[in-house]
Design a protein around this motif. Structure first.
Motif, PDB file in Angstrom:
ATOM      1  N   GLU A  17       5.746   1.633  -3.996  1.00  0.00           N
ATOM      2  CA  GLU A  17       6.834   0.729  -3.610  1.00  0.00           C
ATOM      3  C   GLU A  17       7.713   0.368  -4.797  1.00  0.00           C
ATOM      4  OE1 GLU A  17       7.334  -0.922  -0.560  1.00  0.00           O
ATOM      5  OE2 GLU A  17       5.549  -0.353   0.572  1.00  0.00           O
ATOM      6  N   SER A  18       7.100   0.165  -5.967  1.00  0.00           N
ATOM      7  CA  SER A  18       7.840  -0.399  -7.099  1.00  0.00           C
ATOM      8  C   SER A  18       8.764   0.594  -7.795  1.00  0.00           C
ATOM      9  CB  SER A  18       6.864  -1.005  -8.121  1.00  0.00           C
ATOM     10  OG  SER A  18       6.017  -0.002  -8.656  1.00  0.00           O
ATOM     11  N   HIS A  19       8.725   1.871  -7.430  1.00  0.00           N
ATOM     12  CA  HIS A  19       9.693   2.789  -8.028  1.00  0.00           C
ATOM     13  C   HIS A  19      11.088   2.537  -7.463  1.00  0.00           C
ATOM     14  CE1 HIS A  19       9.035   4.908  -4.231  1.00  0.00           C
ATOM     15  NE2 HIS A  19      10.087   5.660  -4.488  1.00  0.00           N
ATOM     16  N   LEU A  20      11.166   1.799  -6.355  1.00  0.00           N
ATOM     17  CA  LEU A  20      12.450   1.478  -5.742  1.00  0.00           C
ATOM     18  C   LEU A  20      12.898   0.038  -6.009  1.00  0.00           C
ATOM     19  CD1 LEU A  20      11.862   3.103  -2.225  1.00  0.00           C
ATOM     20  CD2 LEU A  20      13.274   4.005  -4.094  1.00  0.00           C
ATOM     21  N   LYS A  21      11.951  -0.841  -6.242  1.00  0.00           N
ATOM     22  CA  LYS A  21      12.270  -2.266  -6.383  1.00  0.00           C
ATOM     23  C   LYS A  21      11.197  -2.941  -7.232  1.00  0.00           C
ATOM     24  CE  LYS A  21      11.915  -2.469  -1.918  1.00  0.00           C
ATOM     25  NZ  LYS A  21      11.886  -2.888  -0.491  1.00  0.00           N
ATOM     26  N   PRO A  22      11.518  -4.081  -7.850  1.00  0.00           N
ATOM     27  CA  PRO A  22      10.491  -4.820  -8.594  1.00  0.00           C
ATOM     28  C   PRO A  22       9.429  -5.354  -7.633  1.00  0.00           C
ATOM     29  CG  PRO A  22      12.519  -6.095  -8.448  1.00  0.00           C
ATOM     30  CD  PRO A  22      12.835  -4.733  -7.909  1.00  0.00           C
ATOM     31  N   GLY A  54      13.424  -8.743 -14.968  1.00  0.00           N
ATOM     32  CA  GLY A  54      13.359  -7.685 -15.960  1.00  0.00           C
ATOM     33  C   GLY A  54      13.618  -6.356 -15.287  1.00  0.00           C
ATOM     34  N   TYR A  55      12.546  -5.680 -14.897  1.00  0.00           N
ATOM     35  CA  TYR A  55      12.642  -4.375 -14.247  1.00  0.00           C
ATOM     36  C   TYR A  55      13.427  -4.465 -12.941  1.00  0.00           C
ATOM     37  CZ  TYR A  55      10.942  -0.268 -11.637  1.00  0.00           C
ATOM     38  OH  TYR A  55      10.860   0.875 -10.888  1.00  0.00           O
ATOM     39  N   LYS A  56      14.465  -3.653 -12.816  1.00  0.00           N
ATOM     40  CA  LYS A  56      15.323  -3.607 -11.635  1.00  0.00           C
ATOM     41  C   LYS A  56      15.783  -5.013 -11.213  1.00  0.00           C
ATOM     42  CE  LYS A  56      13.673   0.802  -9.750  1.00  0.00           C
ATOM     43  NZ  LYS A  56      14.916   1.543 -10.083  1.00  0.00           N
ATOM     44  N   GLN A  57      16.210  -5.796 -12.202  1.00  0.00           N
ATOM     45  CA  GLN A  57      16.634  -7.168 -11.933  1.00  0.00           C
ATOM     46  C   GLN A  57      17.791  -7.239 -10.961  1.00  0.00           C
ATOM     47  OE1 GLN A  57      19.027  -9.216 -14.854  1.00  0.00           O
ATOM     48  NE2 GLN A  57      18.917  -7.462 -16.230  1.00  0.00           N
ATOM     49  N   GLN A  58      18.619  -6.184 -10.900  1.00  0.00           N
ATOM     50  CA  GLN A  58      19.772  -6.214 -10.016  1.00  0.00           C
ATOM     51  C   GLN A  58      19.359  -6.313  -8.554  1.00  0.00           C
ATOM     52  OE1 GLN A  58      18.767  -3.591 -11.716  1.00  0.00           O
ATOM     53  NE2 GLN A  58      18.684  -1.801 -10.358  1.00  0.00           N
TER      54      GLN A  58
END
Length: 257
Positions: A17-22, A54-58
């Motif tokens: 799951e986290s490869h697409l979103k935090p 941090g990671y994928k904060q957008q």
């Protein structure tokens, strides 16, 4: 009182799951687990949040930017210069500050970076990947009664985490690795911290669960709030599916609102 939520990690254990979103944006019942955590705090009257991104904060920022629109009925009238009319307003009483705390910053460093947002006040802290039915008001009341720099919610779970040594006065005296069959309590997050905690965080490379918490424990300044109710982290796809199943069945123990 502000609630700080750590939401900047990579979530490598749940990479499906986290490869697409935090990880805090992974959905439980079509809502990010971050939303579930915030709903619990809000239930007890705590509505000001500081999110350590941090990671994928957008992804997190865009979700909050569109929250009002996505949760309301709306008419787009393209005959009137693209007019938009909102028919219902489904919003939360939240004030949310999203802070870029760096891509590779450790947990302690992320907390240090939001110091100016909590100012010189007591604040709460938890992880963006675990839900619980802990009574936040009782937790705060306990923290105030202990007169310590930090209070950590401690739960008894037969899992893989390091455990806490707790004395008879509910002080956490040390941390150690978990042994086979160990019944000791673990760190479940849901902390209450005094601003003095920042003195124990040196910078971006500081792991909060190591030097800072170990040091305040050595000083007798870390209290344990023993929670015997529900708590579950979401580190793996299996745990995510378990939480989904509970939510969809209408029997989610963390849904106190």
């Amino acid at each position: 009182m502000k609630v700080v939520i750590l939401a900047g990690g990579f979530g490598t254990r749940i990479s499906e799951e986290s490869h697409l979103k935090p990880k805090p944006m992974i959905e439980i019942g079509q809502k990010p687990i971050l939303w579930h955590i915030m709903k619990e705090y809000s239930h007890y009257g705590f509505n000001e949040f500081v999110i350590c991104c941090g990671y994928k904060q957008q992804v997190i920022k865009e979700w909050f930017a569109n929250y009002y629109l996505h949760n309301s009925d709306v008419t787009f009238d393209f005959t009137k210069q693209n007019a938009m009319k909102v028919h219902t307003n489904v919003a939360e009483p939240w004030k949310v500050t999203l802070v870029d705390t760096g891509l590779n910053t450790m947990t302690g460093g992320r907390i240090k970076r939001i110091q100016s947002y909590v100012e010189n006040d007591t604040f709460m802290l938890t992880y963006g990947d675990g839900v619980s039915d802990v009574n936040i008001r009782e937790l705060l009341k306990f923290h105030k009664s202990q007169n310590k720099i930090a209070t950590m919610t401690a739960v008894n779970m037969g899992q893989r985490f390091g455990v806490l040594e707790i004395d008879q006065e509910n002080r956490i005296t040390s941390f150690r690795e978990k042994n086979q069959g160990d019944g000791n309590r673990i760190n479940a997050g849901y902390m209450v911290l005094e601003p003095g905690i920042f003195d124990y965080i040196s910078g971006d490379d500081t792991v909060f669960e190591k030097e800072p918490l170990e040091r305040v424990a050595e000083l007798g300044q870390l209290a344990a709030y023993k929670h015997n109710g529900y708590w579950q982290c979401m580190d793996t796809k299996r745990e995510k599916d378990k939480l989904d199943e509970l939510w969809n069945s209408g029997k989610a123990p963390w849904k106190v609102w």
